[in-house]
Design a protein around this motif. Structure first.
Motif, mmCIF file in Angstrom:
data_model
loop_
_atom_site.group_PDB
_atom_site.id
_atom_site.type_symbol
_atom_site.label_atom_id
_atom_site.label_comp_id
_atom_site.label_asym_id
_atom_site.label_seq_id
_atom_site.Cartn_x
_atom_site.Cartn_y
_atom_site.Cartn_z
ATOM 1 N N LYS A 59 0.832 -1.224 0.000
ATOM 2 C CA LYS A 59 0.000 0.000 0.000
ATOM 3 C C LYS A 59 0.850 1.250 0.000
ATOM 4 N N TYR A 60 0.299 2.265 -0.574
ATOM 5 C CA TYR A 60 1.019 3.530 -0.610
ATOM 6 C C TYR A 60 0.896 4.226 0.730
ATOM 7 N N ALA A 61 2.029 4.619 1.280
ATOM 8 C CA ALA A 61 2.040 5.386 2.518
ATOM 9 C C ALA A 61 2.447 6.780 2.084
ATOM 10 N N GLY A 62 1.546 7.754 2.267
ATOM 11 C CA GLY A 62 1.823 9.073 1.689
ATOM 12 C C GLY A 62 1.758 8.895 0.190
ATOM 13 N N ASN A 63 2.848 9.197 -0.503
ATOM 14 C CA ASN A 63 2.782 9.015 -1.952
ATOM 15 C C ASN A 63 3.742 7.941 -2.450
ATOM 16 N N HIS A 64 4.202 7.096 -1.536
ATOM 17 C CA HIS A 64 5.094 6.035 -2.025
ATOM 18 C C HIS A 64 4.717 4.702 -1.395
ATOM 19 N N GLU A 70 11.045 0.593 5.597
ATOM 20 C CA GLU A 70 9.825 0.785 6.389
ATOM 21 C C GLU A 70 9.224 -0.562 6.784
ATOM 22 N N ILE A 71 9.264 -1.513 5.863
ATOM 23 C CA ILE A 71 8.744 -2.854 6.186
ATOM 24 C C ILE A 71 9.583 -3.464 7.310
ATOM 25 N N ASN A 72 10.902 -3.384 7.162
ATOM 26 C CA ASN A 72 11.788 -3.938 8.198
ATOM 27 C C ASN A 72 11.483 -3.300 9.549
ATOM 28 N N ASN A 73 11.294 -1.967 9.546
ATOM 29 C CA ASN A 73 11.044 -1.270 10.812
ATOM 30 C C ASN A 73 9.743 -1.703 11.457
ATOM 31 N N ILE A 74 8.720 -1.928 10.636
ATOM 32 C CA ILE A 74 7.436 -2.378 11.200
ATOM 33 C C ILE A 74 7.619 -3.744 11.858
ATOM 34 N N ALA A 100 15.269 -13.191 2.765
ATOM 35 C CA ALA A 100 16.587 -13.240 3.406
ATOM 36 C C ALA A 100 17.017 -11.849 3.856
ATOM 37 N N GLU A 101 16.704 -10.844 3.022
ATOM 38 C CA GLU A 101 17.078 -9.473 3.415
ATOM 39 C C GLU A 101 16.371 -9.068 4.707
ATOM 40 N N GLU A 102 15.108 -9.447 4.812
ATOM 41 C CA GLU A 102 14.355 -9.106 6.016
ATOM 42 C C GLU A 102 14.907 -9.866 7.214
ATOM 43 N N ALA A 103 15.244 -11.139 7.003
ATOM 44 C CA ALA A 103 15.797 -11.947 8.094
ATOM 45 C C ALA A 103 17.109 -11.330 8.594
ATOM 46 N N GLU A 104 17.926 -10.849 7.669
ATOM 47 C CA GLU A 104 19.208 -10.241 8.059
ATOM 48 C C GLU A 104 18.980 -9.017 8.958
#
Ligand code: SAH
Length: 252
Positions: A59-64, A70-74, A100-104
């Motif tokens: 989903k777009y948050a603001g305009n992106h 942001e996903i990693n932070n959530i 794998a990137e998220e797991a790292e």
């Protein structure tokens, strides 16, 4: 201080909800938070439990769109709040899924995580179209590649010479937009233009569609039919087996 939660990196399989693992289903049904993409497909996304908090990563948050950061932070933040977090991805989370990137990132942040493999579309989607990616008489090897890279870019991670000479089955994910360039690159590097090719859209879903041709003609055929993502492209002699095995598939 709350006890830390945990993140489950889950593959939902290729789309048919019955092709999801029992482990995935159980974890989804007991999750506090589910962070999902659109790739799992409508049927699976409609089956997410009401009680879980749902975050659409596409989903777009603001305009992106939510960025990977942001996903990693959530994921990190929700786990730090003590939540059971499901990160739901189509197919298998470690096959072109950024799992794998998220797991790292989770490891860096000291967050406990578990991976739950899923049935990858790279294998299951051809199967539903009657195409086994290996066969004793037709292909003793198979490879997965991304079709997303521009073959004309200078620093390609793909070796087109090798790919054109590869005697096994080539399975391309994310290959619709670059179809013409990729097929052009294969032929230019010496692949036989008569090599059979199949493109399977929305595989294992009720509206699955299979398009079969050869390298020389597939671009025209695909344009004519308006082939769209998500689709799996299979190149190699195994495509011919769909004439026998694909017969039982009533969904083309
Ligand atoms: N992790 C996923 C792939 C993610 S990359 C997996 O293991 O399946 C996204 C690509 O997967 C899409 O562009 C498409 O090539 C492929 N894909 C995923 N599900 C699909 C489906 N049901 N039908 C056709 N292609 C699919």
């Amino acid at each position: 201080m709350v006890d830390q939660g945990k993140v489950y990196l889950i593959g939902s399989g290729p789309g048919d909800p019955e092709l999801m693992t029992i482990k995935a289903r159980k974890l989804i049904d007991s999750a506090d938070v589910i962070v999902f993409d659109q790739l799992p497909g409508k049927e699976i996304l409609d089956s997410l439990p009401d009680k879980a908090e749902k975050v659409d990563a596409g989903k777009y948050a603001g305009n992106h769109k939510l960025t990977q950061d942001e996903i990693n932070n959530i994921l990190i933040q929700k786990a730090q709040e003590g939540k059971r977090v499901v990160r739901l991805k189509g197919g298998d989370p470690y096959i072109f899924g950024r799992g794998a990137e998220e797991a790292e990132e989770l490891i860096k942040a000291g967050i406990e995580f578990e991976v739950v493999p899923g049935i990858t579309s790279a294998i299951a989607v051809p199967a539903y179209a009657g195409i086994p990616i290996t066969h004793r008489n037709h292909a003793s090897m198979a490879l997965f590649m991304t079709g997303h890279e521009d073959p004309t870019k200078e620093e390609s991670g793909l070796d087109w010479e090798f790919l054109a000479g590869f005697e096994g089955t080539i399975v391309i994910l994310m290959g619709v937009k670059m179809l013409e360039k990729n097929i052009g690159a294969l032929i230019e590097h010496g692949k036989n233009p008569k090599t059979p090719i199949a493109i399977i859209e929305r595989g294992t879903r009720p509206d699955q569609r299979v398009t079969i041709s050869d390298l020389a003609n597939i671009v025209d055929v695909a344009n004519e039919k308006g082939v769209k993502a998500p689709a799996i492209t299979v190149i190699g002699d195994v495509v011919k087996i769909s004439e026998v095995l694909g017969i039982m598939c009533t969904c083309n």
